[in-house]
Design an enzyme around this catalytic site. Structure first.
Site, PDB file in Angstrom:
ATOM      1  N   ASP A  37       5.083  -6.221  -2.114  1.00  0.00           N
ATOM      2  CA  ASP A  37       5.178  -4.762  -2.086  1.00  0.00           C
ATOM      3  C   ASP A  37       4.957  -4.164  -3.490  1.00  0.00           C
ATOM      4  O   ASP A  37       5.671  -4.522  -4.428  1.00  0.00           O
ATOM      5  CB  ASP A  37       6.567  -4.388  -1.555  1.00  0.00           C
ATOM      6  CG  ASP A  37       6.627  -2.999  -0.957  1.00  0.00           C
ATOM      7  OD1 ASP A  37       6.167  -2.058  -1.623  1.00  0.00           O
ATOM      8  OD2 ASP A  37       7.156  -2.857   0.164  1.00  0.00           O
ATOM      9  N   THR A  76       4.307   2.314   1.822  1.00  0.00           N
ATOM     10  CA  THR A  76       4.612   0.991   2.368  1.00  0.00           C
ATOM     11  C   THR A  76       4.233   0.826   3.836  1.00  0.00           C
ATOM     12  O   THR A  76       3.645  -0.185   4.226  1.00  0.00           O
ATOM     13  CB  THR A  76       6.115   0.709   2.187  1.00  0.00           C
ATOM     14  OG1 THR A  76       6.366   0.686   0.788  1.00  0.00           O
ATOM     15  CG2 THR A  76       6.521  -0.609   2.804  1.00  0.00           C
ATOM     16  N   ASN A  97       5.203   6.862   5.457  1.00  0.00           N
ATOM     17  CA  ASN A  97       6.510   6.264   5.754  1.00  0.00           C
ATOM     18  C   ASN A  97       7.310   7.162   6.694  1.00  0.00           C
ATOM     19  O   ASN A  97       8.005   6.689   7.583  1.00  0.00           O
ATOM     20  CB  ASN A  97       7.309   6.057   4.465  1.00  0.00           C
ATOM     21  CG  ASN A  97       6.876   4.824   3.700  1.00  0.00           C
ATOM     22  OD1 ASN A  97       6.114   4.001   4.198  1.00  0.00           O
ATOM     23  ND2 ASN A  97       7.367   4.699   2.480  1.00  0.00           N
ATOM     24  N   LYS A 158      12.029  -5.519   3.974  1.00  0.00           N
ATOM     25  CA  LYS A 158      12.129  -4.164   4.538  1.00  0.00           C
ATOM     26  C   LYS A 158      11.792  -4.220   6.025  1.00  0.00           C
ATOM     27  O   LYS A 158      10.859  -4.943   6.414  1.00  0.00           O
ATOM     28  CB  LYS A 158      11.109  -3.212   3.880  1.00  0.00           C
ATOM     29  CG  LYS A 158      11.333  -2.944   2.412  1.00  0.00           C
ATOM     30  CD  LYS A 158      10.271  -1.973   1.899  1.00  0.00           C
ATOM     31  CE  LYS A 158      10.463  -1.710   0.413  1.00  0.00           C
ATOM     32  NZ  LYS A 158       9.399  -0.832  -0.138  1.00  0.00           N
ATOM     33  N   ASP A 159      12.459  -3.421   6.820  1.00  0.00           N
ATOM     34  CA  ASP A 159      12.173  -3.413   8.261  1.00  0.00           C
ATOM     35  C   ASP A 159      10.723  -3.015   8.536  1.00  0.00           C
ATOM     36  O   ASP A 159      10.041  -3.622   9.370  1.00  0.00           O
ATOM     37  CB  ASP A 159      13.169  -2.510   9.016  1.00  0.00           C
ATOM     38  CG  ASP A 159      13.272  -1.086   8.493  1.00  0.00           C
ATOM     39  OD1 ASP A 159      12.296  -0.560   7.926  1.00  0.00           O
ATOM     40  OD2 ASP A 159      14.347  -0.475   8.666  1.00  0.00           O
ATOM     41  N   ARG A 160      10.228  -1.981   7.843  1.00  0.00           N
ATOM     42  CA  ARG A 160       8.874  -1.509   8.155  1.00  0.00           C
ATOM     43  C   ARG A 160       7.812  -2.554   7.820  1.00  0.00           C
ATOM     44  O   ARG A 160       6.772  -2.622   8.474  1.00  0.00           O
ATOM     45  CB  ARG A 160       8.564  -0.170   7.486  1.00  0.00           C
ATOM     46  CG  ARG A 160       8.752  -0.095   5.980  1.00  0.00           C
ATOM     47  CD  ARG A 160       8.615   1.365   5.528  1.00  0.00           C
ATOM     48  NE  ARG A 160       8.830   1.557   4.103  1.00  0.00           N
ATOM     49  CZ  ARG A 160      10.032   1.723   3.532  1.00  0.00           C
ATOM     50  NH1 ARG A 160      11.130   1.682   4.253  1.00  0.00           N
ATOM     51  NH2 ARG A 160      10.137   1.933   2.227  1.00  0.00           N
ATOM     52  N   ASP A 333       0.828  -3.934  -0.049  1.00  0.00           N
ATOM     53  CA  ASP A 333       0.754  -2.753   0.824  1.00  0.00           C
ATOM     54  C   ASP A 333       0.223  -1.527   0.089  1.00  0.00           C
ATOM     55  O   ASP A 333      -0.205  -0.565   0.707  1.00  0.00           O
ATOM     56  CB  ASP A 333       2.127  -2.469   1.434  1.00  0.00           C
ATOM     57  CG  ASP A 333       3.211  -2.297   0.372  1.00  0.00           C
ATOM     58  OD1 ASP A 333       3.046  -2.771  -0.776  1.00  0.00           O
ATOM     59  OD2 ASP A 333       4.242  -1.679   0.710  1.00  0.00           O
ATOM     60  N   HIS A 334       0.271  -1.561  -1.228  1.00  0.00           N
ATOM     61  CA  HIS A 334      -0.241  -0.481  -2.086  1.00  0.00           C
ATOM     62  C   HIS A 334      -0.071  -0.941  -3.516  1.00  0.00           C
ATOM     63  O   HIS A 334       0.605  -1.949  -3.752  1.00  0.00           O
ATOM     64  CB  HIS A 334       0.514   0.846  -1.859  1.00  0.00           C
ATOM     65  CG  HIS A 334       2.007   0.688  -1.927  1.00  0.00           C
ATOM     66  ND1 HIS A 334       2.682   0.521  -3.120  1.00  0.00           N
ATOM     67  CD2 HIS A 334       2.946   0.596  -0.954  1.00  0.00           C
ATOM     68  CE1 HIS A 334       3.966   0.359  -2.866  1.00  0.00           C
ATOM     69  NE2 HIS A 334       4.165   0.380  -1.557  1.00  0.00           N
ATOM     70  N   HIS A 476       4.446   5.365  -6.296  1.00  0.00           N
ATOM     71  CA  HIS A 476       3.068   5.191  -5.817  1.00  0.00           C
ATOM     72  C   HIS A 476       2.889   6.258  -4.742  1.00  0.00           C
ATOM     73  O   HIS A 476       3.695   7.169  -4.644  1.00  0.00           O
ATOM     74  CB  HIS A 476       2.894   3.775  -5.258  1.00  0.00           C
ATOM     75  CG  HIS A 476       3.976   3.426  -4.282  1.00  0.00           C
ATOM     76  ND1 HIS A 476       3.915   3.733  -2.938  1.00  0.00           N
ATOM     77  CD2 HIS A 476       5.206   2.866  -4.468  1.00  0.00           C
ATOM     78  CE1 HIS A 476       5.035   3.352  -2.349  1.00  0.00           C
ATOM     79  NE2 HIS A 476       5.841   2.821  -3.248  1.00  0.00           N
TER      80      HIS A 476
HETATM   81 ZN   LIG Z   1       5.548  -0.558  -0.478  1.00  0.00          ZN
END
Ligand SMILES: [Zn+2]
Length: 543
Positions: A37, A76, A97, A158-160, A333-334, A476
């Site tokens: 991440d 994310t 998000n 993280k859940d996502r 993710d970024h 970000h």
């Molecule tokens: Zn992220």
């Protein structure tokens, strides 16, 4: 010739160099996809010379230093939604998000990307984790549909991250909820998770002394004052008090625990040892928490990335010990950006924090006053989408939109404002993502049923945190390449490595992996394309 490759027989044709040796032809038995991440291409470039373990192994494979999360909303949830679906957020539906659904039946109109807002009593802060907003299947899901014997496992900080990479049909899906690894309600807790939660609880119960600073990190160990409260970042070494769960989460300890759980699930489930290929996704989230709390150029990020390098190396050694033929894809993710206070010290004098007047509440109050409206006319945040109060008349709506476009466009920190109509009229972008215009980046993040009425892009070097504080100094999410550009690394034992510096995209990862397991996706089925991982004239992609 009997074709026995690697035999003692003298070759009839010109000798082939080691780099021309045959690539593995059989499908790997386990696909491992790791998302780090906020691991920007800039951080990868900066730390490449210092990696000696896990990252160093991946650097022997196919290295794409300019991968793109091509869209504008470099957050994310959208980023993780591209990695294993092969689709841009315009297709995954994960536009941010959080977004606003001003017609939602509950009081909280903010919708979290990985929640089920139909659960009564929930809101975007206290939510029930769900995959329902992800509109397309992941690679694991497609594999499972083709052969239900495929196991799909997803683990993340993280859940996502866990949900967007795992998808809708997961055998095991576990995320760190701030206190423990958890999953959907009603799921049986396997022994690996019981052990992991016990081990982490015991670890957090003890304090941690500061980490030793290797020379490369000593060179970055310089205090940077932030804000007016007199606190500084840049010299942290992850000392932690006993019981401090927040400090645990934004430290190298967190990624180590995620990787340890992933390794335990590989061992217990014998992933890669079944009749068909299995898939494991891992979300290493700590780099993001470290980036937000301390920025990217201090001792903290240095210690984090060197620790992650070692922990990845340990994780790969566990996989090696299983004897399974596995392939790894690692990306992010970024990207990310350092805090403006340090950027100004480091030759970027124009780096700045966003003007609080850009916030929806402040700007909304101004618009309401200008137009004689009561209540808050706009919701959202820059950079990103804004939604106009749907209870307004068409005439009022249009007046609010025009006034918002005028006021935001006139602000010196704003690069561009795009209305929904302008984005809808823009063709889907094609070609190298680094050359896309700002509105094309916005188009790639646009999904009509969820996107806003207008989008605001801040100028480059504007950090969208007006009021920094402990845990929140850098971020970000911008339209700019420091947030879009991420490394993409593929590695498999026996593979001949190469580096391709030209731009590719994170949506290319899923079709690339699908081809390796001889499971080609129908052309056009996803936004991404297969990347040829065979260094020779042969190709790992379908004809
Ligand atoms: Zn992220």
């Amino acid at each position: 010739m009997n074709g026995s490759a690697g035999g003692a027989q003298a070759p009839q044709s010109a000798p082939r160099s080691a780099a021309d040796a045959a690539q593995p032809q059989t499908p790997p038995k386990l696909i491992v996809v790791i998302s780090v991440d906020q691991f920007s291409a800039n951080l990868f470039a900066e730390y490449r010379p210092y990696f000696s373990s896990g990252f160093a192994r991946l650097m022997q494979g196919a290295v794409f230093p300019s991968g793109y999360q091509s869209h504008a909303a470099t957050e994310t949830c959208p980023g993780h939604s591209t990695i294993l679906t092969g689709d841009h957020p315009s297709r995954t539906g994960i536009i941010a998000n959080t977004w606003y659904d001003l017609n939602a039946k509950r009081a909280d109109k903010r919708i979290y990307c990985a929640e089920d807002e139909s659960v009564s009593g929930s809101n975007s802060d206290h939510y029930t984790v769900s995959d329902r907003h992800l509109l397309v299947p992941t690679l694991g899901e497609r594999m499972k549909d083709a052969d239900p014997r495929t196991r799909v496992v997803s683990v993340a900080g993280k859940d996502r991250a866990a949900v967007m990479m795992g998808g809708h049909k997961v055998d095991q899906l576990w995320w760190w909820d701030g206190r423990k690894f958890t999953s959907y309600a009603g799921r049986e807790v396997p022994p690996a998770v019981v052990r992991a939660n016990k081990a982490v609880a015991a670890q957090i119960a003890h304090s941690e002394p500061p980490l030793a600073l290797p020379p490369v990190c000593q060179a970055r160990d310089r205090a940077v004052p932030v804000g007016s409260d007199g606190f500084t970042v840049g010299t942290g070494r992850f000392a932690r008090k006993a019981g401090d769960y927040d400090a645990f989460r934004r430290s190298p300890e967190a990624d180590a625990s995620v990787l340890a759980l992933a390794a335990a699930l590989v061992q217990d489930m014998k992933l890669g040892q079944g009749p068909v290929t299995d898939i494991l996704s891992v979300g290493a989230s700590a780099t993001d928490y470290v980036g937000h709390a301390y920025g990217t150029q201090g001792s903290e990020m240095c210690l984090q990335l060197l620790s992650l390098d070692r922990d990845l190396g340990q994780f790969f050694r566990v996989l090696d010990a299983t004897g399974v033929d596995y392939v790894v894809a690692l990306t992010a993710d970024h990207g990310g950006n350092d805090l403006p206070e340090r950027e100004r010290m480091h030759a970027i004098p124009d780096a700045a924090r966003s003007d609080p007047a850009l916030a929806a509440k402040a700007m909304g109050a101004r618009i309401a006053a200008d137009l004689g409206l009561s209540g808050q006319p706009i919701y959202g945040g820059a950079p990103g989408d804004f939604w106009i109060d749907p209870t307004l008349s068409k005439k009022q709506h249009d007046a609010v939109l025009a006034e918002a476009v005028k006021l935001y466009s006139a602000h010196p920190q704003v690069a561009a404002v795009f209305t929904r109509a302008q984005i809808e009229a823009t063709p889907a972008p094609k070609g190298p993502p680094e050359s896309w215009s700002l509105i094309e980046r916005a188009k790639d993040s646009f999904y009509a049923p969820r996107s806003g009425d207008f989008v605001v892009a801040l100028k480059e070097w504007v950090t969208a945190i007006s009021d920094p504080g402990p845990g929140k100094v850098a971020t970000h999410g911008s339209f700019w390449n420091y947030d879009r550009r991420v490394p993409i690394l593929f590695w498999r034992k026996g593979m001949n490595g190469f580096e391709q510096p030209l731009a590719v995209e994170t949506v290319d990862i899923a079709p690339t992996l699908a081809a390796l397991i001889h499971f080609p996706l129908t052309p056009g089925a996803v936004d991404g394309r297969c990347l040829d991982l065979d260094a020779s004239a042969a190709s790992s992609c379908p004809d």
